[in-house]
Design an enzyme around this catalytic site. Sequence first.
Site: not given
Lengths: 250, 250, 250, 250
Positions: A135, A139
């Site tokens: 990601h 995050k």
Amino acid sequence: MSKLRVAVLGAKGRIGSEAVRAVEAAEDMELVAALGRGDKLETMVEAGAEVAVELTDPGSVMGNLDFCVRHGIHGVVGTTGWTDERLAQLRGWLDGSPRTGVLIAPNFSIGAVLTMRFARQAARFFESVEVIELHHPNKVDAPSGTAARTAQLIAEARREAGCAPQPDATATGLDGARGASVDEVPVHSVRLRGLLAHQEVLLGGEGETLTIRHDSIHHSSFMPGILLGARRVVTTPGLTFGLEHFLDLD
Amino acid sequence: MSKLRVAVLGAKGRIGSEAVRAVEAAEDMELVAALGRGDKLETMVEAGAEVAVELTDPGSVMGNLDFCVRHGIHGVVGTTGWTDERLAQLRGWLDGSPRTGVLIAPNFSIGAVLTMRFARQAARFFESVEVIELHHPNKVDAPSGTAARTAQLIAEARREAGCAPQPDATATGLDGARGASVDEVPVHSVRLRGLLAHQEVLLGGEGETLTIRHDSIHHSSFMPGILLGARRVVTTPGLTFGLEHFLDLD
Amino acid sequence: MSKLRVAVLGAKGRIGSEAVRAVEAAEDMELVAALGRGDKLETMVEAGAEVAVELTDPGSVMGNLDFCVRHGIHGVVGTTGWTDERLAQLRGWLDGSPRTGVLIAPNFSIGAVLTMRFARQAARFFESVEVIELHHPNKVDAPSGTAARTAQLIAEARREAGCAPQPDATATGLDGARGASVDEVPVHSVRLRGLLAHQEVLLGGEGETLTIRHDSIHHSSFMPGILLGARRVVTTPGLTFGLEHFLDLD
Amino acid sequence: MSKLRVAVLGAKGRIGSEAVRAVEAAEDMELVAALGRGDKLETMVEAGAEVAVELTDPGSVMGNLDFCVRHGIHGVVGTTGWTDERLAQLRGWLDGSPRTGVLIAPNFSIGAVLTMRFARQAARFFESVEVIELHHPNKVDAPSGTAARTAQLIAEARREAGCAPQPDATATGLDGARGASVDEVPVHSVRLRGLLAHQEVLLGGEGETLTIRHDSIHHSSFMPGILLGARRVVTTPGLTFGLEHFLDLD
């Protein structure tokens, strides 16, 4: 053929505004209402909405669904925060409106749903299974909820099939190298600028590996699943939890 | 628990000798015969074989299976060259031996079988689907049979679901850049030293892609499928075509 | 053109026997000696060897190289266990034989060497860099030595260029999810049946990622590097440490 | 330290508006002018611009650069359409302003530039090299310009090194399966919804493969290269063609 009359709740949010565009672009749908915070729910009734796409927040979703079910408007729900109590309450409302359907989906990306399903199905045929999720670096949680859920489904399928523990001769090394253990399935989290949301399930047996990879590069990836949900929920009374139930995968 | 008594036909071939080793290594099996060209089939009967793993050649397979079925020995068959006539003949033999089972599998790699199945299942949910297969440079056919078959399954699933043609704005370019068209599914063949046999199915929708990749780096990848076939065929009378029927995938 | 006369020491080992075959197959080389444990080193001199490929063990390598250098036989060395003391001793021998060359390489895979080099070169241009290494499950160390070395080279290049720390908002999660930290470069180790030795360096910047991946599926991957080393060492007197110095990469 | 004073020409275009944001966000830069069609170039002089980022169109770029060079404003140029004539004319202008620098780059993505460079460097060490490029399905050309250029660089490097032709035993197959041939390097073009711009160079030798992959998921990927260009061009008089010359890669 008459078009499906769709309302969007939470129409000004990031996903909601994308849903407004997607409904407008769908040839078999008509956007009849797009409500933001403070707008009156009655607008949906006046506009003759058949389905409401619910993309608000945990504080608003129960009131919105109560209204929808009472008025026979089907629901497609992306809002999170579902507990057993909330689900029981929703089921009670649906019992009183037996022709109304509600779909709640933790993930509307068809690619993500298929990845989890295929991973679960394949898990018992291979000696080794690991999950890598990748990601963007903003995050805050690692591993991602989707990766943790995928690992749990894999572990469950392997337990049911009576699979042996995964082979791993690691004897020396650095902390963390072998990832996090989720139900004994190793999960590795990569955080990299230039990524959005990606997940890879690696399965390995004698002489071969199978890799199932999902790449999401824009949140518009939720739209095909939302539209598919809207088309199907109108003929599926009661509560459906999880988009996979609408994919007819058998 | 008594062990499954297994014979290997074609035991000196490349795959056959691997099968001999795999049966010997399996805790629930006993290798009771390993026959090469010229060895007597009766050896299997004398040895009390329950299953014969048939890995010979199209010129020998029918005689071998005739013998096996007549003696109630189940068959797991990797030899190729099956025609409708041959299958009809085999079915006739099996009709006369109603408790005997034969599994014929064009591909014993579980990873390859799952790749095809998942590709077929996912195909209708995405706007775009393409196949890339990658092999060592000594391969004479392009695309590979597995890739062509995968593309056909994808095309079939999309036709049945009424999918729109794949989007492709290509207007100028070089011949071959967009690959071969197999039932309108683009298939690309890479030939690279250092590879063995690899296949990737790419599926793309709004904002997301799903990739299913199978990598085979050694022909031992057929062994888990052959062993699984042997375990299952003894309780599955009649003809089974394709390993997927033994995978209990729903 | 006369062929390069090559001897292999440790010719019966796994890599050594592969080297014997590779030298025999090379059109510009002639295998003049293949020595195993106990064979006499003088054989090389009698056979007129120009280069010795040294693939024995740390207990034998020094004696073998001492002999080679004294007889003006160049060395290509894959045996490990080099310390500063040993290198100093070897340099001393080479000082006494100014036309003789020895190449010692921790890794003869050209793909692995290029991966490390490219990773080091690219590292300073991207905000984020992580390493994933994937190996068969019998490997005892995690991360692999190559991955740890790659991460160190990346970290060094970033320090020299004054790069900012990598962005990472991870606030909650499971131990190990973010991998091992090698000089602040995250390294993830996957152990999967069906793999041999693989490494992936992921670099990410605004809107893009660069991935450098090396897959080794057979130990024959060392052979092109060993042959290249043999061809070059005969015109490179003195000690060369690392195959990269023979790749003429600018 | 004083900030670098930057102007953006073509500030309202898709890339230009992104550049405006990138310059504003850069701590070592100050955006002093953002000009669209019809705005006066003199604004740059009045604002004291040191560098102009030129992101207009082939019809405007020569006039803009003529003005910049005459006023000693350095240029960073992403506009395409360069011919030998145009380059000669620009060099002439720069001869008359010996302290001014102009960088023209066909590609400002550092990842794309490094991919091409690494591919070119690695090409001669492997028996096999192929290129796969993957783009969104609205792209009209196949293969992409970047892939064709990459293949040419690979072919050139292999010719210079005297590499043997690539091994390929393909004897039967379907048209297009083996891709387009660019200087005898196979190039495969995938068009898939859910992708933006991606390229993979696969290199294979005995037992190993090296893969260099570039993924661009947003056109913001050009920004780090544009900023780097602006920082460097002020101390690099004359014409520089290609971002790689500013990357100090040995």
